[in-house]
Design a protein around this motif. Structure first.
Motif, PDB file in Angstrom:
ATOM      1  N   ILE A   7       0.866  -1.180   0.000  1.00 46.61           N
ATOM      2  CA  ILE A   7       0.000   0.000   0.000  1.00 46.61           C
ATOM      3  C   ILE A   7       0.906   1.233   0.000  1.00 46.61           C
ATOM      4  O   ILE A   7       1.754   1.351   0.882  1.00 46.61           O
ATOM      5  CB  ILE A   7      -0.893   0.054   1.264  1.00 46.61           C
ATOM      6  N   PRO A   8       0.759   2.149  -0.957  1.00 44.79           N
ATOM      7  CA  PRO A   8      -0.015   2.101  -2.198  1.00 44.79           C
ATOM      8  C   PRO A   8       0.465   0.949  -3.085  1.00 44.79           C
ATOM      9  O   PRO A   8       1.482   0.322  -2.784  1.00 44.79           O
ATOM     10  CB  PRO A   8       0.250   3.460  -2.850  1.00 44.79           C
ATOM     11  N   PRO A   9      -0.225   0.711  -4.213  1.00 42.59           N
ATOM     12  CA  PRO A   9       0.074  -0.493  -4.983  1.00 42.59           C
ATOM     13  C   PRO A   9       1.351  -0.467  -5.794  1.00 42.59           C
ATOM     14  O   PRO A   9       1.622  -1.397  -6.521  1.00 42.59           O
ATOM     15  CB  PRO A   9      -1.141  -0.618  -5.912  1.00 42.59           C
ATOM     16  N   PRO A  43       1.578  10.994   7.781  1.00 41.54           N
ATOM     17  CA  PRO A  43       1.564  10.513   6.394  1.00 41.54           C
ATOM     18  C   PRO A  43       2.672   9.485   6.172  1.00 41.54           C
ATOM     19  O   PRO A  43       3.761   9.591   6.743  1.00 41.54           O
ATOM     20  CB  PRO A  43       1.799  11.780   5.572  1.00 41.54           C
ATOM     21  N   VAL A  44       2.366   8.494   5.359  1.00 40.88           N
ATOM     22  CA  VAL A  44       3.321   7.422   5.107  1.00 40.88           C
ATOM     23  C   VAL A  44       3.587   7.320   3.612  1.00 40.88           C
ATOM     24  O   VAL A  44       2.748   7.637   2.775  1.00 40.88           O
ATOM     25  CB  VAL A  44       2.827   6.068   5.650  1.00 40.88           C
ATOM     26  N   GLU A  45       4.782   6.865   3.285  1.00 43.28           N
ATOM     27  CA  GLU A  45       5.138   6.597   1.894  1.00 43.28           C
ATOM     28  C   GLU A  45       4.588   5.253   1.452  1.00 43.28           C
ATOM     29  O   GLU A  45       4.082   5.104   0.341  1.00 43.28           O
ATOM     30  CB  GLU A  45       6.651   6.605   1.721  1.00 43.28           C
ATOM     31  N   ALA A  46       4.707   4.236   2.314  1.00 35.16           N
ATOM     32  CA  ALA A  46       4.301   2.895   1.912  1.00 35.16           C
ATOM     33  C   ALA A  46       4.122   2.010   3.128  1.00 35.16           C
ATOM     34  O   ALA A  46       4.715   2.235   4.186  1.00 35.16           O
ATOM     35  CB  ALA A  46       5.329   2.283   0.966  1.00 35.16           C
ATOM     36  N   VAL A  47       3.306   0.984   2.944  1.00 37.38           N
ATOM     37  CA  VAL A  47       3.122  -0.083   3.927  1.00 37.38           C
ATOM     38  C   VAL A  47       3.265  -1.398   3.185  1.00 37.38           C
ATOM     39  O   VAL A  47       2.691  -1.568   2.097  1.00 37.38           O
ATOM     40  CB  VAL A  47       1.740  -0.017   4.602  1.00 37.38           C
ATOM     41  N   ARG A  75       1.407   9.212  -3.823  1.00 35.88           N
ATOM     42  CA  ARG A  75       2.096   8.256  -2.976  1.00 35.88           C
ATOM     43  C   ARG A  75       1.963   8.590  -1.493  1.00 35.88           C
ATOM     44  O   ARG A  75       2.273   7.749  -0.649  1.00 35.88           O
ATOM     45  CB  ARG A  75       3.583   8.223  -3.341  1.00 35.88           C
ATOM     46  N   ALA A  76       1.580   9.816  -1.163  1.00 40.22           N
ATOM     47  CA  ALA A  76       1.436  10.203   0.234  1.00 40.22           C
ATOM     48  C   ALA A  76       0.086   9.722   0.742  1.00 40.22           C
ATOM     49  O   ALA A  76      -0.952  10.090   0.219  1.00 40.22           O
ATOM     50  CB  ALA A  76       1.544  11.713   0.376  1.00 40.22           C
ATOM     51  N   ALA A  77       0.099   8.889   1.757  1.00 38.61           N
ATOM     52  CA  ALA A  77      -1.139   8.319   2.274  1.00 38.61           C
ATOM     53  C   ALA A  77      -1.215   8.544   3.777  1.00 38.61           C
ATOM     54  O   ALA A  77      -0.194   8.582   4.474  1.00 38.61           O
ATOM     55  CB  ALA A  77      -1.200   6.823   1.966  1.00 38.61           C
ATOM     56  N   ARG A 125      -5.872   2.009  -2.221  1.00 42.22           N
ATOM     57  CA  ARG A 125      -5.716   0.812  -3.038  1.00 42.22           C
ATOM     58  C   ARG A 125      -4.517   0.020  -2.530  1.00 42.22           C
ATOM     59  O   ARG A 125      -3.631   0.566  -1.881  1.00 42.22           O
ATOM     60  CB  ARG A 125      -5.528   1.168  -4.518  1.00 42.22           C
ATOM     61  N   TYR A 126      -4.493  -1.270  -2.859  1.00 37.10           N
ATOM     62  CA  TYR A 126      -3.382  -2.101  -2.429  1.00 37.10           C
ATOM     63  C   TYR A 126      -3.097  -3.156  -3.488  1.00 37.10           C
ATOM     64  O   TYR A 126      -3.962  -3.533  -4.275  1.00 37.10           O
ATOM     65  CB  TYR A 126      -3.678  -2.773  -1.081  1.00 37.10           C
ATOM     66  N   ARG A 127      -1.841  -3.589  -3.511  1.00 37.99           N
ATOM     67  CA  ARG A 127      -1.427  -4.657  -4.407  1.00 37.99           C
ATOM     68  C   ARG A 127      -1.248  -5.932  -3.591  1.00 37.99           C
ATOM     69  O   ARG A 127      -0.429  -5.979  -2.670  1.00 37.99           O
ATOM     70  CB  ARG A 127      -0.116  -4.311  -5.120  1.00 37.99           C
ATOM     71  N   ALA A 128      -2.009  -6.963  -3.936  1.00 36.87           N
ATOM     72  CA  ALA A 128      -1.860  -8.281  -3.327  1.00 36.87           C
ATOM     73  C   ALA A 128      -1.231  -9.194  -4.365  1.00 36.87           C
ATOM     74  O   ALA A 128      -1.879  -9.539  -5.361  1.00 36.87           O
ATOM     75  CB  ALA A 128      -3.215  -8.826  -2.879  1.00 36.87           C
ATOM     76  N   ASP A 129       0.037  -9.542  -4.164  1.00 37.62           N
ATOM     77  CA  ASP A 129       0.812 -10.273  -5.164  1.00 37.62           C
ATOM     78  C   ASP A 129       0.820  -9.470  -6.465  1.00 37.62           C
ATOM     79  O   ASP A 129       1.348  -8.370  -6.502  1.00 37.62           O
ATOM     80  CB  ASP A 129       0.262 -11.694  -5.342  1.00 37.62           C
ATOM     81  N   ALA A 130       0.188  -9.962  -7.529  1.00 39.46           N
ATOM     82  CA  ALA A 130       0.235  -9.263  -8.814  1.00 39.46           C
ATOM     83  C   ALA A 130      -1.059  -8.522  -9.137  1.00 39.46           C
ATOM     84  O   ALA A 130      -1.214  -8.006 -10.238  1.00 39.46           O
ATOM     85  CB  ALA A 130       0.540 -10.269  -9.930  1.00 39.46           C
ATOM     86  N   THR A 131      -1.985  -8.444  -8.190  1.00 38.98           N
ATOM     87  CA  THR A 131      -3.306  -7.866  -8.462  1.00 38.98           C
ATOM     88  C   THR A 131      -3.539  -6.629  -7.605  1.00 38.98           C
ATOM     89  O   THR A 131      -3.298  -6.647  -6.392  1.00 38.98           O
ATOM     90  CB  THR A 131      -4.416  -8.898  -8.176  1.00 38.98           C
TER      91      THR A 131
END
Length: 279
Positions: A141-143, A203-207, A184-186, A248-254
């Motif tokens: 997260i983000p994807p 604010p976070v860059e990524a999880v 990208r800022a979430a 939104r989030y990326r789970a593996d390739a989706t």
């Protein structure tokens, strides 16, 4: 851990995307599998036919020839049918091999096919979310692609599931707010086993969340920073809940979403993958 003999019957499901991406690797994999076992080949033309083939496998061991999406699709189908516990999956990665290789599957068609014939079943953890989706390798997260932490935490309190790392080597070069695109800022609330790791005011860059071993997921939260080093926040736990505004989030390739809240739980040893015996 189960071992397999080459006399086992196989159901080889060849994903259509693999046939388009690299027909030569598909042919090589088919030849190796057919030479080493009784293999029934199935060439589905789409997701529905893929699902029907997997559902009608009978006593045959399923082998997926395809990329990470095809592997994740097979696991998701078996999960929804409550059949993961009794089914050991094999995969010969063709196309995008990153997910399969991250799980320990050889990248080349010959080595991967030999692992199908001579390998052992290993039970792996996976994440299951509150909409019944599954994650095998990594959640981001983000994807955009997220780099995983490269080392173990320095310490873990026995009474809590989250901790902070003081090791600068765990983080990439510091990220400055002005260099990060607004998308990208979430602002997210991340909770691990009920303990808050970061809240909406930071604010976070990524999880990133990755199934680990022993029923615990590894969580890395990378805060944004302005002129100072952004030290990643690390946590481990069985349940991860993320809350935020339409993320939104990326789970593996989706890529999935947008959602405002999602919870992932670790299913310890939730699925079986055939891997090389020497691994």
């Amino acid at each position: 851990m189960a071992t397999f003999a080459t006399s086992d019957q196989l159901l080889v499901i060849i994903d259509p995307a693999a046939r388009q991406a690299d027909g030569e690797s598909v042919r090589i994999a088919k030849d190796v599998l057919s030479a080493g076992a009784a293999a029934k080949l199935c060439l589905p033309e789409g997701p529905d036919e893929f699902a029907r083939a997997l559902g009608r496998r009978g006593s045959r061991r399923p082998v997926v020839i395809g990329d990470g999406r095809a592997l994740a699709r097979a696991v998701a189908l078996l999960h929804r049918r409550h059949e993961l516990a009794g089914c050991a999956l094999s995969v010969v990665p063709v196309g995008d091999t990153a997910l399969a290789e991250s799980l320990g599957v050889p990248g080349g068609p010959v080595a991967a096919a030999r692992a199908v014939l001579d390998g052992v079943e290993r039970r792996l953890d996976l994440l299951v979310d509150d909409s019944d989706g599954v994650v095998l390798g990594a959640l981001g997260i983000p994807p955009a692609p997220v780099r995983a932490a490269a080392a173990e935490p320095l310490a873990v309190s026995s009474g809590r599931s989250w901790y902070r790392s003081l090791a600068r080597t765990l983080a990439p070069r510091p990220v400055r707010l002005s260099a990060v695109p607004p998308s990208r800022a979430a602002r997210l609330r991340v909770e691990v086993d009920g303990d808050r790791v970061v809240d909406l005011d930071q604010p976070v860059e990524a999880v990133s969340v990755t199934p680990g071993t022993g029923g615990a997921a590894s969580v890395v939260v990378r805060p944004l920073s302005v002129g100072a080093e952004a030290t990643p926040l690390l946590a481990r736990g069985r349940t991860v809940t993320v809350t935020g505004a339409d993320f939104r989030y990326r789970a593996d390739a989706t890529v999935s979403g947008p959602v405002r809240r999602r919870t992932w739980r670790v299913a310890e040893g939730g699925w079986g993958l055939v891997l090389p015996a020497e691994r």
